[in-house]
Design a protein around this motif. Structure first.
Motif, PDB file in Angstrom:
ATOM      1  N   GLU A 298       0.812  -1.009  -0.139  1.00 23.32           N
ATOM      2  CA  GLU A 298      -0.064   0.004  -0.037  1.00 23.32           C
ATOM      3  C   GLU A 298       1.154   1.172   0.099  1.00 23.32           C
ATOM      4  N   VAL A 299       0.399   2.119  -0.765  1.00 19.49           N
ATOM      5  CA  VAL A 299       1.325   3.428  -0.934  1.00 19.49           C
ATOM      6  C   VAL A 299       0.499   4.661  -0.400  1.00 19.49           C
ATOM      7  N   ALA A 300       0.978   5.379   0.269  1.00 22.59           N
ATOM      8  CA  ALA A 300       0.508   6.691   0.891  1.00 22.59           C
ATOM      9  C   ALA A 300       1.036   7.970   0.134  1.00 22.59           C
ATOM     10  N   ARG A 301       0.308   8.810  -0.494  1.00 24.56           N
ATOM     11  CA  ARG A 301       1.059   9.818  -1.215  1.00 24.56           C
ATOM     12  C   ARG A 301       0.376  11.232  -0.839  1.00 24.56           C
ATOM     13  N   ASN A 302      -0.101  11.002   0.362  1.00 22.54           N
ATOM     14  CA  ASN A 302      -0.941  12.510   0.830  1.00 22.54           C
ATOM     15  C   ASN A 302      -0.050  12.944   1.958  1.00 22.54           C
ATOM     16  N   LEU A 303       1.259  12.766   2.120  1.00 27.90           N
ATOM     17  CA  LEU A 303       1.921  13.399   3.114  1.00 27.90           C
ATOM     18  C   LEU A 303       3.025  14.252   2.494  1.00 27.90           C
ATOM     19  N   PRO A 304       3.227  15.517   3.127  1.00 30.79           N
ATOM     20  CA  PRO A 304       3.926  16.513   2.457  1.00 30.79           C
ATOM     21  C   PRO A 304       5.497  15.950   2.252  1.00 30.79           C
TER      22      PRO A 304
ATOM     23  N   ILE B  97       6.683   9.839   0.283  1.00 26.98           N
ATOM     24  CA  ILE B  97       5.691   8.784  -0.188  1.00 26.98           C
ATOM     25  C   ILE B  97       5.999   7.615   0.662  1.00 26.98           C
ATOM     26  N   ALA B  98       5.206   7.188   1.258  1.00 20.93           N
ATOM     27  CA  ALA B  98       5.290   5.990   2.358  1.00 20.93           C
ATOM     28  C   ALA B  98       4.729   4.415   1.883  1.00 20.93           C
ATOM     29  N   VAL B  99       5.358   3.638   2.051  1.00 21.73           N
ATOM     30  CA  VAL B  99       4.845   2.146   1.500  1.00 21.73           C
ATOM     31  C   VAL B  99       4.903   1.281   2.642  1.00 21.73           C
TER      32      VAL B  99
END
Length: 66
Positions: free
Chosen positions: A23-29, A32-34
């Motif tokens: 899963e990837v999170a792209r909403n953080l300033p 990019i977190a995985v």
């Protein structure tokens, strides 16, 4: 790194019983977190947007095919 506000997304191609999902999170300033979708409380990786872009380009180009 605080990832409590991360909005995690799994690829639509990973739906179903596949055991190899991330899963990837792209909403953080600036980050990019995985994470492993099977272990959401486990370790996470963090990439700069430019490093993530280079990684995705490499995937598309087959640079990591074994």
């Amino acid at each position: 790194m605080d990832l409590t506000l991360a909005e995690w997304h799994k690829s639509s191609r990973s739906q179903g019983t596949s055991a190899n999902c991330v899963e990837v999170a792209r909403n953080l300033p600036g980050v990019i977190a995985v994470r492993d979708s099977k272990d959401p409380d486990g370790p996470k990786l963090a990439f700069s947007p430019s490093a993530w872009s280079r990684f995705i380009t490499g995937l598309k180009n087959g640079d990591y095919d074994i």
